[in-house]
Design an enzyme around this catalytic site. Structure first.
Site, PDB file in Angstrom:
ATOM      1  N   LYS A   1      18.253  -5.982   5.776  1.00 45.75           N
ATOM      2  CA  LYS A   1      19.124  -5.322   6.739  1.00 45.75           C
ATOM      3  C   LYS A   1      19.046  -3.813   6.641  1.00 45.75           C
ATOM      4  O   LYS A   1      19.497  -3.100   7.520  1.00 45.75           O
ATOM      5  CB  LYS A   1      20.576  -5.805   6.668  1.00 45.75           C
ATOM      6  CG  LYS A   1      21.188  -6.004   5.318  1.00 45.75           C
ATOM      7  CD  LYS A   1      22.632  -6.505   5.491  1.00 45.75           C
ATOM      8  CE  LYS A   1      23.064  -7.482   4.416  1.00 45.75           C
ATOM      9  NZ  LYS A   1      23.153  -6.933   3.075  1.00 45.75           N
TER      10      LYS A   1
ATOM     11  N   LYS B   1      10.218  -7.910   1.964  1.00 46.08           N
ATOM     12  CA  LYS B   1      11.227  -8.889   2.379  1.00 46.08           C
ATOM     13  C   LYS B   1      11.969  -8.431   3.633  1.00 46.08           C
ATOM     14  O   LYS B   1      12.108  -7.233   3.873  1.00 46.08           O
ATOM     15  CB  LYS B   1      12.204  -9.167   1.236  1.00 46.08           C
ATOM     16  CG  LYS B   1      13.255  -8.110   1.008  1.00 46.08           C
ATOM     17  CD  LYS B   1      14.438  -8.657   0.172  1.00 46.08           C
ATOM     18  CE  LYS B   1      15.572  -7.642   0.217  1.00 46.08           C
ATOM     19  NZ  LYS B   1      16.872  -8.170  -0.035  1.00 46.08           N
TER      20      LYS B   1
ATOM     21  N   LYS C   1      16.918   2.206  -5.480  1.00 50.52           N
ATOM     22  CA  LYS C   1      17.661   2.711  -4.315  1.00 50.52           C
ATOM     23  C   LYS C   1      17.738   4.232  -4.329  1.00 50.52           C
ATOM     24  O   LYS C   1      17.676   4.860  -3.279  1.00 50.52           O
ATOM     25  CB  LYS C   1      19.065   2.100  -4.252  1.00 50.52           C
ATOM     26  CG  LYS C   1      19.006   0.597  -4.019  1.00 50.52           C
ATOM     27  CD  LYS C   1      20.170   0.054  -3.226  1.00 50.52           C
ATOM     28  CE  LYS C   1      19.832  -1.371  -2.810  1.00 50.52           C
ATOM     29  NZ  LYS C   1      20.872  -2.120  -2.197  1.00 50.52           N
TER      30      LYS C   1
END
Ligand code: ADP
Ligand code: TRP
Length: 348
Positions: free
Chosen positions: A212, A209, A119
């Site tokens: 969101k 994948k 991240k």
């Protein structure tokens, strides 16, 4: 004797999509329903985890409540006394225990966490918050406060679970038995069954994948999409030029993803079919348009029925459930916090 605790949480940071629903919400709700007679089930909304990466804060409160609403629409029983559903930020012991655990967590160990590395690599230096770095410590507090033994999480969270076990064991060794150490990952898999591998892929880029965090949302089917809009997204899904339906994730990831989605949608629409059966039915079809139309219709049907239950969720009941759970869990959490404060010398 107190029941063993099963605990899990799903982050509320954006609109939920069908990957979250079939990969997390639905299996968790099914698990809660089947195990609540024997176990205490803690399902919580990790709202303090929601902004470890930047979000739109004007929508956070709405997402938190929406998360509880989606659980209810998915069929989580609101009147089962063994199921607790609460918001992390409403129980201040999460933050307090995190600080104490922070002081026993190694910088080096946290720096090696895969999720942090992944991240933070996507963010500019100024945007990498200490909260993102600290994420696993807050997660350890979430688990240890309630003496949880079983923690169903996806593959991407298993390293954080190992971290939780590690810090609990180290603190127990140093200060006496403060914490229940959750079961190791292998035992968790034995307990929950090993089918956590489901990964719905992005419709436009089926090699990644559905997520969101995707900025455009064009390859993502949100639970709030209108059935018509979702059907259009399916019709526009990336496939290949083989003109031959086959379940082959390496060579035909788009078509394979659609076969998986179709199977899940059919199951959710009350039809008892396996992936194998769907594959047998469509393998060899040459007209992708016709196949996509079937997937699109089935998806629209699912959304219509999901949204009908979502719209009729009794929000007063949900609010009452949240508050009752929060009151009960505050007591448990404060007991663990006090035990820890005593152990480290902050209280007598
Ligand atoms: P996102 O990538 O959409 O932000 P999260 O990482 O917050 O999702 O994951 C929330 C939960 O939903 C996790 O349990 C995760 O395993 C599950 N999940 C997320 N995306 C998918 C997907 N595409 N397919 C299946 N499960 C998913
Ligand atoms: N980190 C989890 C996720 O992103 C959410 C979470 C936070 C969690 N605290 C937890 C899950 C404690 C299980 C137990 O999916």
């Amino acid at each position: 004797m107190a029941k063993d605790v099963i605990l899990t949480g799903i982050r509320a940071n954006n609109d939920l999509h069908i990957g979250n629903y079939f990969g997390a919400m639905l299996p968790i709700v099914d698990m809660a329903k089947t195990k609540s007679a024997e176990y205490q089930i803690n399902m919580f909304i990790p709202d303090l985890h929601s902004f470890t990466t930047p979000i739109d804060h004007s929508r956070l409160y709405e997402s938190i409540i929406n998360n509880a609403r989606v659980y209810a629409a998915t069929g989580l029983p609101m009147d089962d006394e063994n199921i607790y559903i609460y918001r992390q930020s409403q129980i201040s012991a999460h933050s307090e225990l995190t600080w104490i655990l922070d002081c026993f967590s190694g910088f080096g160990q946290l720096e090696r966490m895969t999720q942090f590395k992944d991240k933070s690599a996507k963010l500019g230096n100024e945007q990498i918050s200490v909260g993102l770095f600290n994420y696993p410590v807050l997660m350890a507090a979430d688990i240890l406060l309630y003496n949880a033994k079983y923690v169903p999480v996806g593959e991407d969270q298993t390293q954080h679970l190992e971290f939780t076990r590690d810090i609990a064991e180290r603190m127990n060794a140093r200060f006496g038995d403060i914490f229940t150490v959750p079961e190791p990952v292998k035992k968790q898999h034995e307990f929950f069954g090993n089918d956590q591998g489901l990964r719905i892929k992005d419709l436009l880029d089926p090699t990644k994948k559905m997520s969101k965090s995707d900025e455009t949302g064009k390859g993502v089917i949100f639970l709030t999409d209108t059935p018509e809009h979702a059907a259009k997204k399916i019709m526009g899904a990336t496939t290949d030029d083989k003109a031959n339906v086959a379940y082959n994730k390496a060579e035909q990831p788009g078509i394979s993803n659609l076969l998986e989605i179709l199977t899940l949608m059919r199951q959710a629409n009350g039809k008892s079919v396996s992936l194998q059966q769907t594959n047998n039915e469509f393998t060899g079809h040459t007209r992708y348009g016709d196949f996509k139309k079937i997937v699109a219709d089935e998806t629209a049907e699912f959304l219509r029925s999901f949204q009908a239950s979502y719209n009729t969720v009794d929000m007063q009941k949900v609010e009452a459930k949240l508050q009752a759970s929060e009151a009960a869990m505050r007591t448990t959490a404060n007991e663990t916090l006090l035990r820890t404060q005593r152990a480290v010398g902050l209280r007598q």
